[in-house]
Design a protein around this motif. Structure first.
Motif, mmCIF file in Angstrom:
data_model
loop_
_atom_site.group_PDB
_atom_site.id
_atom_site.type_symbol
_atom_site.label_atom_id
_atom_site.label_comp_id
_atom_site.label_asym_id
_atom_site.label_seq_id
_atom_site.Cartn_x
_atom_site.Cartn_y
_atom_site.Cartn_z
ATOM 1 N N LYS A 137 0.836 -1.209 0.000
ATOM 2 C CA LYS A 137 0.000 0.000 0.000
ATOM 3 C C LYS A 137 0.863 1.249 0.000
ATOM 4 N N GLN A 138 1.942 1.230 0.768
ATOM 5 C CA GLN A 138 2.852 2.370 0.849
ATOM 6 C C GLN A 138 3.515 2.633 -0.504
ATOM 7 N N LEU A 139 4.001 1.570 -1.144
ATOM 8 C CA LEU A 139 4.659 1.718 -2.434
ATOM 9 C C LEU A 139 3.664 2.128 -3.519
ATOM 10 N N THR A 140 2.459 1.623 -3.450
ATOM 11 C CA THR A 140 1.423 2.007 -4.416
ATOM 12 C C THR A 140 1.105 3.498 -4.308
ATOM 13 N N SER A 141 1.101 3.999 -3.083
ATOM 14 C CA SER A 141 0.831 5.419 -2.862
ATOM 15 C C SER A 141 1.926 6.284 -3.491
ATOM 16 N N ILE A 142 3.179 5.862 -3.335
ATOM 17 C CA ILE A 142 4.295 6.599 -3.934
ATOM 18 C C ILE A 142 4.213 6.522 -5.461
ATOM 19 N N LYS A 143 3.905 5.345 -5.962
ATOM 20 C CA LYS A 143 3.781 5.153 -7.410
ATOM 21 C C LYS A 143 2.708 6.077 -7.989
ATOM 22 N N GLU A 144 1.581 6.197 -7.304
ATOM 23 C CA GLU A 144 0.510 7.071 -7.769
ATOM 24 C C GLU A 144 0.949 8.537 -7.766
ATOM 25 N N MET A 145 1.737 8.929 -6.765
ATOM 26 C CA MET A 145 2.257 10.290 -6.722
ATOM 27 C C MET A 145 3.146 10.563 -7.930
ATOM 28 N N LEU A 146 4.015 9.625 -8.259
ATOM 29 C CA LEU A 146 4.911 9.788 -9.408
ATOM 30 C C LEU A 146 4.117 9.834 -10.714
ATOM 31 N N GLU A 147 3.083 9.026 -10.804
ATOM 32 C CA GLU A 147 2.241 9.024 -12.012
ATOM 33 C C GLU A 147 1.519 10.354 -12.178
ATOM 34 N N LYS A 148 1.030 10.914 -11.079
ATOM 35 C CA LYS A 148 0.329 12.196 -11.141
ATOM 36 C C LYS A 148 1.257 13.319 -11.599
ATOM 37 N N THR A 149 2.486 13.324 -11.088
ATOM 38 C CA THR A 149 3.415 14.377 -11.500
ATOM 39 C C THR A 149 3.808 14.215 -12.964
ATOM 40 N N SER A 150 3.902 12.985 -13.422
ATOM 41 C CA SER A 150 4.188 12.742 -14.837
ATOM 42 C C SER A 150 3.060 13.265 -15.713
ATOM 43 N N THR A 151 1.825 13.065 -15.269
ATOM 44 C CA THR A 151 0.665 13.566 -16.000
ATOM 45 C C THR A 151 0.671 15.095 -16.045
ATOM 46 N N LYS A 152 1.045 15.708 -14.946
ATOM 47 C CA LYS A 152 1.112 17.169 -14.892
ATOM 48 C C LYS A 152 2.158 17.705 -15.870
ATOM 49 N N ARG A 153 3.292 17.051 -15.927
ATOM 50 C CA ARG A 153 4.331 17.464 -16.882
ATOM 51 C C ARG A 153 3.829 17.354 -18.318
ATOM 52 N N PHE A 154 3.159 16.261 -18.617
ATOM 53 C CA PHE A 154 2.632 16.059 -19.969
ATOM 54 C C PHE A 154 1.617 17.145 -20.309
ATOM 55 N N THR A 155 0.755 17.474 -19.357
ATOM 56 C CA THR A 155 -0.255 18.511 -19.572
ATOM 57 C C THR A 155 0.401 19.865 -19.827
#
Length: 270
Positions: free
Chosen positions: A88-106
């Motif tokens: 659960k902890q690692l999934t939370s970090i992974k989701e944070m990294l995915e969100k920032t990647s999406t922001k960069r793409f946007t």
């Protein structure tokens, strides 16, 4: 869960006598005050240490050095972890990294690939930025205030006479300028000033190198015989019209002092 942090633990020395250093510190301050934001790379060491502590459970092969490598581990190993709390902890970090990647793409899509406007968009709209965005905005602020020889520079390490092809990239971008007005070509001189808004600190290159080597050694990890290497990058290149629009919108970035000009002593002001 790894909690994003808004600012560095390091604070600049506002009592600096040199006006160039004092104003360089102002650049750090105005960026972080105007755009309070979080930085994923400030979590990098904490995340990597979490992986190291749980290596027997995660069983990855190569210790990651940057967040992109961390993400690869998450992609491959999270489904195999039996410890539900850790997963659960690692999934939370992974989701944070995915969100920032999406922001960069946007930001890239909406700003048409212009790195200056991408950085402003990320900081203003998403309240996110790493060293790259901070350094680019520092270069912009310097040029807004007449320091046209300002540039960014990627920080590397290597042996003194090592060719550029053998340098090790430290994955860190800073803003640099020579206070005598000369162009920074990659070799620091007594006139070279480094601005690092990501760490909220600025100073002459040699002082900054000592800081990086000693106070921030856990991040850069230089061997005793290694030195810092700089690769200049002039990123802020916008039209006069665009610059005027930026000045109108981001007026806090304009240095205002009734007694002196930016980077000048009082008795130098005419």
């Amino acid at each position: 869960m790894i909690t994003p942090i808004n600012q560095s633990q390091y604070t600049p020395n506002f009592t600096a006598r040199c006006p160039e250093i004092r104003d360089a510190e102002w650049v750090c301050r105005v960026i972080n005050h105007t755009f309070p934001h979080y930085s994923t790379t400030k979590q990098q060491i904490r995340i990597i240490n979490l992986l190291k502590r749980n290596r027997s459970e995660i069983k990855y092969e190569k210790t990651p050095k940057v967040l992109a490598e961390v993400y690869e581990i998450f992609e491959n190993y999270i489904p195999k972890i039996t410890n539900s709390k850790l997963a659960k902890q690692l999934t939370s970090i992974k989701e944070m990294l995915e969100k920032t990647s999406t922001k960069r793409f946007t930001a890239e899509r909406r700003m048409g690939g212009n790195k200056t406007f991408e950085s402003l968009y990320l900081m203003e709209m998403f309240k996110f930025g790493n060293c790259t965005e901070s350094a680019i905005i520092a270069e912009l602020i310097l040029k807004m205030n007449g320091i046209q020889n300002a540039c960014c520079a990627s920080l590397n390490k290597g042996l003194k006479r090592m060719p550029i092809t053998e340098w090790t990239d430290l994955d860190h971008l800073i803003c640099v300028f020579n206070k005598d007005g000369s162009i920074f070509t990659g070799t620091p001189s007594k006139h070279t000033i480094v601005i690092d808004p990501w760490l909220n600190i600025a100073g002459f290159a040699k002082d900054m190198e000592r800081f990086y080597r000693n106070e921030f050694s856990h991040f850069f990890k230089l061997d005793p015989d290694e030195v810092f290497k700089y690769e200049p990058a002039y990123i802020v290149d916008i039209s006069d019209f665009a610059m005027s629009k930026v000045k109108d919108k981001y007026h806090p970035f304009i240095f205002k002092n009734p007694f002196r000009k930016f980077m000048q002593r009082v008795n130098d002001n005419k």
